[in-house]
Design a protein around this motif. Structure first.
Motif, mmCIF file in Angstrom:
data_model
loop_
_atom_site.group_PDB
_atom_site.id
_atom_site.type_symbol
_atom_site.label_atom_id
_atom_site.label_comp_id
_atom_site.label_asym_id
_atom_site.label_seq_id
_atom_site.Cartn_x
_atom_site.Cartn_y
_atom_site.Cartn_z
ATOM 1 N N GLU A 20 0.830 -1.204 0.000
ATOM 2 C CA GLU A 20 0.000 0.000 0.000
ATOM 3 C C GLU A 20 0.866 1.256 0.000
ATOM 4 N N VAL A 21 2.006 1.212 0.710
ATOM 5 C CA VAL A 21 2.941 2.343 0.684
ATOM 6 C C VAL A 21 3.465 2.547 -0.729
ATOM 7 N N VAL A 22 3.856 1.461 -1.374
ATOM 8 C CA VAL A 22 4.365 1.546 -2.742
ATOM 9 C C VAL A 22 3.292 2.112 -3.679
ATOM 10 N N ALA A 23 2.072 1.628 -3.544
ATOM 11 C CA ALA A 23 0.982 2.102 -4.402
ATOM 12 C C ALA A 23 0.735 3.588 -4.197
ATOM 13 N N GLY A 92 14.593 2.175 -6.191
ATOM 14 C CA GLY A 92 14.656 0.761 -6.562
ATOM 15 C C GLY A 92 13.740 -0.101 -5.727
ATOM 16 N N ILE A 93 13.378 0.371 -4.527
ATOM 17 C CA ILE A 93 12.481 -0.385 -3.654
ATOM 18 C C ILE A 93 11.076 -0.500 -4.248
ATOM 19 N N LEU A 94 10.773 0.357 -5.211
ATOM 20 C CA LEU A 94 9.453 0.353 -5.845
ATOM 21 C C LEU A 94 9.362 -0.659 -6.975
ATOM 22 N N GLY A 95 10.474 -1.315 -7.293
ATOM 23 C CA GLY A 95 10.458 -2.315 -8.355
ATOM 24 C C GLY A 95 10.200 -1.706 -9.712
ATOM 25 N N SER A 96 9.345 -2.362 -10.489
ATOM 26 C CA SER A 96 9.070 -1.895 -11.856
ATOM 27 C C SER A 96 8.365 -0.543 -11.876
ATOM 28 N N ALA A 97 7.792 -0.138 -10.752
ATOM 29 C CA ALA A 97 7.084 1.145 -10.684
ATOM 30 C C ALA A 97 8.032 2.312 -10.471
ATOM 31 N N ALA A 98 9.314 2.044 -10.232
ATOM 32 C CA ALA A 98 10.270 3.120 -9.958
ATOM 33 C C ALA A 98 10.363 4.094 -11.122
ATOM 34 N N LYS A 99 10.331 3.575 -12.336
ATOM 35 C CA LYS A 99 10.479 4.430 -13.518
ATOM 36 C C LYS A 99 9.400 5.513 -13.561
ATOM 37 N N GLY A 100 8.154 5.123 -13.369
ATOM 38 C CA GLY A 100 7.068 6.094 -13.406
ATOM 39 C C GLY A 100 7.143 7.092 -12.270
ATOM 40 N N PHE A 101 7.536 6.620 -11.086
ATOM 41 C CA PHE A 101 7.673 7.516 -9.932
ATOM 42 C C PHE A 101 8.721 8.579 -10.200
#
Length: 299
Positions: A20-23, A92-101
């Motif tokens: 949920e934090v990542v989202a 990097g802790i966000l995984g594949s979502a890091a790019k968009g962040f």
């Protein structure tokens, strides 16, 4: 239900809270992120990723303030440095979502970068930041809008990369060639950044075929290898080029070759002889390369 089954349930709940934090971070929702981190900390106060989540949240909050208040150049430089050296690795802790962040963060900084172009700090200009955000239309517009800096290699690089990323090699050849003419020493770096397989192959073939000419001559050689490009490009490379580029021998050879290749389609003529003589006067050794290509073509 035994104790081990309870452990699995608790672990699953903790993972759900972390997700949920990542989202929330990826939704760029600062308030939701703060609430999610608080719930995760209450559930698992010893989690090693909590400080990383805190840092990412703090930086997300900072970008919201920046978007509202703006930044001067010095503050922007510090922010860019922190983003590049600390937040990019942390994301990097966000995984594949890091790019968009990260692209969202770069975009916010680009919009806040309203100060004039500074040759000493080109990385702080909106065009560079828009490129990092992969907002290529905005990057090209910002680069084109810089008055009096059309011979700066940073501006030429931005224009080449932005056009290539949004429209491909065929549309970007003029900008890429302009960079080769004006900044030939940095041209290999541009090729690596573009990562175009066909252009990389042509560059290798150019180096093998042309021993004593630097990267500034690749565009003229390119016409010999891809004569169809002469008609496709038309007058595009000349459009918007600074006079400092127009007067360079490699650029003049390119211009002469576009005319020569057109004249060759009409057969041998006095005009063709005249243009060939002008090419030879521009650079005799490149003229020899041109003539060698004609000999091979007519064998």
């Amino acid at each position: 239900m035994n104790a081990h089954q309870f452990d699995i349930f608790l672990d699953s709940h903790e993972v759900t809270l972390a997700n949920e934090v990542v989202a929330a971070l990826c939704a760029h929702d600062s308030e939701r992120t703060a609430q999610s981190i608080a719930r995760l900390r209450a559930e698992a106060p010893e989690r090693p990723d909590l400080p990383v989540f805190d840092s990412l949240h703090a930086f997300l909050e900072l970008t919201r303030e920046i978007h509202t208040a703006g930044l001067d150049a010095d503050a922007l430089e510090l922010t860019v440095e922190v983003l590049h050296t600390r937040m990019v690795p942390a994301a990097g802790i966000l995984g594949s979502a890091a790019k968009g962040f990260l692209e969202f963060i770069w975009l916010q900084l680009a919009r806040a970068a309203t100060h004039p172009f500074d040759r000493e700090r080109p990385h702080l200009h909106a065009a560079d930041l828009f490129l990092r955000a992969q907002a290529y239309d905005a990057a090209e517009a910002a680069a084109i809008g810089i008055a009096g800096a059309d011979t700066d290699r940073a501006v030429l690089r931005w224009r080449a990369i932005a056009r290539y990323r949004r429209a491909g090699l065929k549309a970007a050849r003029g900008q890429i060639f302009a960079f080769a003419w004006y900044a030939p020493d940095a041209f290999p770096d541009l090729l690596r950044e573009l990562g175009d397989s066909q252009l990389d192959k042509d560059s290798l073939a150019f180096k093998a075929d042309v021993e004593d000419h630097g990267s500034a001559w690749l565009p003229a050689w390119y016409l010999l290898r891809h004569p169809e490009a002469s008609a496709e490009m038309g007058s595009e490379p000349a459009a918007g080029l600074p006079q400092a580029i127009e007067s360079r021998p490699a650029r003049q050879a390119f211009s002469l070759l576009t005319r020569i290749l057109d004249l060759e389609k009409q057969g041998h003529s006095r005009t063709l002889i005249e243009y060939r003589a002008r090419l030879k006067a521009t650079d005799a050794s490149f003229f020899a390369i041109y003539m060698r290509s004609r000999e091979v073509q007519h064998r």
